[in-house]
Design a protein around this motif. Sequence first.
Motif, PDB file in Angstrom:
ATOM      1  N   LYS A  81     -18.576  30.068 -25.285  1.00 55.69           N
ATOM      2  CA  LYS A  81     -19.643  30.353 -24.303  1.00 55.69           C
ATOM      3  C   LYS A  81     -20.877  31.230 -25.115  1.00 55.69           C
ATOM      4  O   LYS A  81     -21.671  31.471 -24.648  1.00 55.69           O
ATOM      5  CB  LYS A  81     -19.066  31.429 -23.243  1.00 55.69           C
ATOM      6  N   LEU A  82     -20.497  31.473 -26.446  1.00 54.74           N
ATOM      7  CA  LEU A  82     -21.418  32.270 -27.165  1.00 54.74           C
ATOM      8  C   LEU A  82     -22.439  31.429 -27.796  1.00 54.74           C
ATOM      9  O   LEU A  82     -22.105  30.028 -28.143  1.00 54.74           O
ATOM     10  CB  LEU A  82     -20.629  32.943 -28.476  1.00 54.74           C
ATOM     11  N   SER A  83     -23.678  31.670 -27.814  1.00 52.07           N
ATOM     12  CA  SER A  83     -24.681  30.861 -28.523  1.00 52.07           C
ATOM     13  C   SER A  83     -24.311  30.622 -29.905  1.00 52.07           C
ATOM     14  O   SER A  83     -23.710  31.479 -30.586  1.00 52.07           O
ATOM     15  CB  SER A  83     -26.050  31.449 -28.468  1.00 52.07           C
ATOM     16  N   LEU A  84     -24.842  29.647 -30.716  1.00 45.82           N
ATOM     17  CA  LEU A  84     -24.999  29.170 -31.944  1.00 45.82           C
ATOM     18  C   LEU A  84     -25.502  30.502 -32.893  1.00 45.82           C
ATOM     19  O   LEU A  84     -25.195  30.873 -33.991  1.00 45.82           O
ATOM     20  CB  LEU A  84     -25.540  28.253 -32.522  1.00 45.82           C
ATOM     21  N   ARG A  85     -26.264  31.025 -32.242  1.00 41.96           N
ATOM     22  CA  ARG A  85     -26.917  32.173 -33.030  1.00 41.96           C
ATOM     23  C   ARG A  85     -26.009  33.458 -33.203  1.00 41.96           C
ATOM     24  O   ARG A  85     -25.939  33.879 -34.155  1.00 41.96           O
ATOM     25  CB  ARG A  85     -28.426  32.661 -32.238  1.00 41.96           C
ATOM     26  N   LYS A  86     -25.236  33.641 -32.162  1.00 43.10           N
ATOM     27  CA  LYS A  86     -24.252  34.608 -32.569  1.00 43.10           C
ATOM     28  C   LYS A  86     -23.291  34.436 -33.290  1.00 43.10           C
ATOM     29  O   LYS A  86     -22.881  35.129 -34.076  1.00 43.10           O
ATOM     30  CB  LYS A  86     -23.971  35.296 -31.133  1.00 43.10           C
ATOM     31  N   TRP A  87     -22.810  33.297 -32.883  1.00 40.06           N
ATOM     32  CA  TRP A  87     -21.587  32.785 -34.042  1.00 40.06           C
ATOM     33  C   TRP A  87     -22.305  32.633 -35.677  1.00 40.06           C
ATOM     34  O   TRP A  87     -21.541  33.240 -36.417  1.00 40.06           O
ATOM     35  CB  TRP A  87     -21.688  31.019 -33.899  1.00 40.06           C
ATOM     36  N   PHE A  88     -23.656  32.181 -35.981  1.00 39.69           N
ATOM     37  CA  PHE A  88     -24.061  32.337 -37.249  1.00 39.69           C
ATOM     38  C   PHE A  88     -24.167  33.966 -37.621  1.00 39.69           C
ATOM     39  O   PHE A  88     -23.902  34.056 -38.800  1.00 39.69           O
ATOM     40  CB  PHE A  88     -25.262  31.517 -37.312  1.00 39.69           C
ATOM     41  N   MET A  89     -24.592  34.747 -36.577  1.00 49.06           N
ATOM     42  CA  MET A  89     -24.854  36.252 -37.348  1.00 49.06           C
ATOM     43  C   MET A  89     -23.421  36.656 -37.472  1.00 49.06           C
ATOM     44  O   MET A  89     -23.353  37.511 -38.381  1.00 49.06           O
ATOM     45  CB  MET A  89     -25.255  36.887 -36.144  1.00 49.06           C
ATOM     46  N   ALA A 107     -17.999  43.214 -32.496  1.00 48.60           N
ATOM     47  CA  ALA A 107     -18.214  42.874 -31.285  1.00 48.60           C
ATOM     48  C   ALA A 107     -19.118  43.823 -30.682  1.00 48.60           C
ATOM     49  O   ALA A 107     -19.959  43.710 -29.945  1.00 48.60           O
ATOM     50  CB  ALA A 107     -16.873  43.324 -30.492  1.00 48.60           C
ATOM     51  N   ARG A 108     -19.046  45.062 -31.358  1.00 46.27           N
ATOM     52  CA  ARG A 108     -20.332  46.256 -31.014  1.00 46.27           C
ATOM     53  C   ARG A 108     -21.579  45.658 -31.500  1.00 46.27           C
ATOM     54  O   ARG A 108     -22.507  45.723 -30.867  1.00 46.27           O
ATOM     55  CB  ARG A 108     -20.102  47.395 -31.453  1.00 46.27           C
ATOM     56  N   ASP A 109     -21.552  45.066 -32.867  1.00 47.94           N
ATOM     57  CA  ASP A 109     -22.793  44.752 -33.498  1.00 47.94           C
ATOM     58  C   ASP A 109     -23.476  43.684 -32.608  1.00 47.94           C
ATOM     59  O   ASP A 109     -24.624  43.466 -32.412  1.00 47.94           O
ATOM     60  CB  ASP A 109     -22.709  44.288 -34.947  1.00 47.94           C
ATOM     61  N   LEU A 110     -22.752  42.584 -32.320  1.00 49.52           N
ATOM     62  CA  LEU A 110     -23.122  41.394 -31.464  1.00 49.52           C
ATOM     63  C   LEU A 110     -23.223  41.764 -29.832  1.00 49.52           C
ATOM     64  O   LEU A 110     -23.641  40.671 -29.209  1.00 49.52           O
ATOM     65  CB  LEU A 110     -22.329  40.210 -31.828  1.00 49.52           C
ATOM     66  N   LYS A 111     -22.808  42.694 -29.333  1.00 51.83           N
ATOM     67  CA  LYS A 111     -22.609  43.016 -28.042  1.00 51.83           C
ATOM     68  C   LYS A 111     -21.781  41.950 -27.452  1.00 51.83           C
ATOM     69  O   LYS A 111     -22.199  41.274 -26.390  1.00 51.83           O
ATOM     70  CB  LYS A 111     -24.020  43.226 -27.612  1.00 51.83           C
ATOM     71  N   ILE A 112     -20.566  41.732 -27.850  1.00 50.22           N
ATOM     72  CA  ILE A 112     -19.824  40.671 -27.281  1.00 50.22           C
ATOM     73  C   ILE A 112     -18.390  41.212 -26.879  1.00 50.22           C
ATOM     74  O   ILE A 112     -18.172  42.336 -27.454  1.00 50.22           O
ATOM     75  CB  ILE A 112     -19.611  39.385 -28.011  1.00 50.22           C
ATOM     76  N   THR A 113     -17.587  40.761 -26.074  1.00 51.47           N
ATOM     77  CA  THR A 113     -16.404  41.245 -25.856  1.00 51.47           C
ATOM     78  C   THR A 113     -15.236  40.224 -26.482  1.00 51.47           C
ATOM     79  O   THR A 113     -15.354  39.155 -26.948  1.00 51.47           O
ATOM     80  CB  THR A 113     -15.915  41.406 -24.324  1.00 51.47           C
TER      81      THR A 113
END
Length: 113
Positions: A81-89, A107-113
């Motif tokens: 469900k994550l975008s490729l931008r977040k994966w690459f980051m 998780a904190r840096d990317l604002k994901i759980t």
Amino acid sequence: MCAKAKDLRDFDSLFDLLDYFITEKVCEEYLAVIKWNGKPTCPYCESERVKALKGKTKRFKCYGCRKQFGVKVGTIFHDSKLSLRKWFMAIYLVTANKKGVSSHQLARDLKIT
């Protein structure tokens, strides 16, 4: 489409990475170059008889097995469900730090759980 894809480790900073990967479309084109090197191949039957479909998302149709697929199929990004931008980051942050980064910090840096 990119002629030659940069390696994620070639970026000097996170800002450069984000500046390069502006949209999800750019990320998909980058992944396509890395995965297929300009010649799409079916992940199901490995046929090269593939045609790009029209539409918002970059999809392909295989004329060998008649299935449709995207650039993420057969990768760790499939069904994410994550975008490729977040994966690459995330990949950049993990590989850029000498001692790595904890999963909680990521998780904190990317604002994901």
